[in-house]
Design a protein around this motif. Structure first.
Motif, mmCIF file in Angstrom:
data_model
loop_
_atom_site.group_PDB
_atom_site.id
_atom_site.type_symbol
_atom_site.label_atom_id
_atom_site.label_comp_id
_atom_site.label_asym_id
_atom_site.label_seq_id
_atom_site.Cartn_x
_atom_site.Cartn_y
_atom_site.Cartn_z
ATOM 1 N N UNK A 12 0.819 -1.048 -0.030
ATOM 2 C CA UNK A 12 0.092 0.022 -0.038
ATOM 3 C C UNK A 12 0.903 1.398 0.134
ATOM 4 N N UNK A 13 0.846 2.151 -0.765
ATOM 5 C CA UNK A 13 1.563 3.158 -1.052
ATOM 6 C C UNK A 13 0.710 4.417 -0.455
ATOM 7 N N UNK A 14 1.254 4.765 0.757
ATOM 8 C CA UNK A 14 0.519 5.776 1.858
ATOM 9 C C UNK A 14 1.247 7.060 1.162
ATOM 10 N N UNK A 15 2.370 7.199 0.996
ATOM 11 C CA UNK A 15 2.907 8.358 0.509
ATOM 12 C C UNK A 15 2.287 8.803 -0.744
ATOM 13 N N UNK A 16 1.602 8.385 -1.620
ATOM 14 C CA UNK A 16 1.139 8.995 -2.707
ATOM 15 C C UNK A 16 -0.525 8.730 -2.493
ATOM 16 N N UNK A 18 -4.369 9.439 -2.239
ATOM 17 C CA UNK A 18 -4.991 10.534 -2.098
ATOM 18 C C UNK A 18 -5.665 10.839 -0.999
ATOM 19 N N UNK A 19 -5.706 9.985 -0.113
ATOM 20 C CA UNK A 19 -6.097 10.703 1.380
ATOM 21 C C UNK A 19 -5.211 11.907 1.809
ATOM 22 N N UNK A 23 -7.007 15.367 3.329
ATOM 23 C CA UNK A 23 -6.750 15.809 4.521
ATOM 24 C C UNK A 23 -6.078 17.259 4.427
ATOM 25 N N UNK A 24 -5.082 17.491 3.708
ATOM 26 C CA UNK A 24 -4.346 18.822 3.305
ATOM 27 C C UNK A 24 -5.447 19.850 3.027
ATOM 28 N N UNK A 25 -6.531 19.318 2.123
ATOM 29 C CA UNK A 25 -7.544 20.222 1.805
ATOM 30 C C UNK A 25 -8.414 20.610 2.825
ATOM 31 N N UNK A 26 -8.903 19.742 3.826
ATOM 32 C CA UNK A 26 -9.746 19.915 4.886
ATOM 33 C C UNK A 26 -8.713 20.967 5.921
ATOM 34 N N UNK A 27 -7.405 20.711 6.236
ATOM 35 C CA UNK A 27 -6.909 21.531 7.250
ATOM 36 C C UNK A 27 -6.640 22.921 6.651
#
Length: 142
Positions: A12-16, A18-19, A23-27
């Motif tokens: 699982x590639x967490x680094x890339x 879309x989550x 999250x960045x947009x929400x913050x």
């Protein structure tokens, strides 16, 4: 994900993922200054029932209205079905009155306030870390 010999067969590639963008947009779209200002006004710039680092209890602490909170970190947490946003603010003195009475930058730092909101931006919890040596803090000890 199937695990064999303690090694995952699917990576699982967490680094890339879309989550992170979500999250960045929400913050980024949160108005943290409006949230902390509303919180300070609702509590009337007072903290009720505070224990300091020396285990001294203060019935009430009145903060100066010239307080200038600065967002230093934000995070989103998830546990099961519960989700929350944590905002951490540095509390500093602002204005000429504070500058006139404070010569040391360390004293200008009142401490920190961490506020936690649920996924609907409803207040859940707060945590104060106050510099009780600041001359602009007005404590009422018990």
């Amino acid at each position: 994900m199937k695990i064999t010999n303690q090694q995952p067969t699917m990576t699982l590639q967490l680094k890339t993922h879309p989550v992170w963008q979500d999250l960045t947009e929400v913050l980024a779209n949160l108005d943290a200054n409006a949230l902390v200002t509303e919180h300070l006004e609702l509590c009337e710039y007072k903290i009720s029932g505070y224990w300091d680092e020396q285990d001294k209890f203060y019935e009430e602490i009145t903060l100066p209205r010239s307080l200038s909170p600065e967002l230093v970190s934000s995070s989103i947490g998830v546990t099961g079905k519960k989700r929350w946003i944590k905002l951490k603010f540095a509390l500093k003195a602002e204005g000429s009155a504070a500058e006139d009475s404070l010569n040391d930058n360390a004293i200008k730092d009142f401490g920190e306030l961490t506020i936690i909101y649920d996924e609907n931006l409803q207040f859940m919890d707060e945590n104060w870390q106050i510099n009780m040596d600041s001359p602009l803090i007005r404590p009422l000890a018990k």
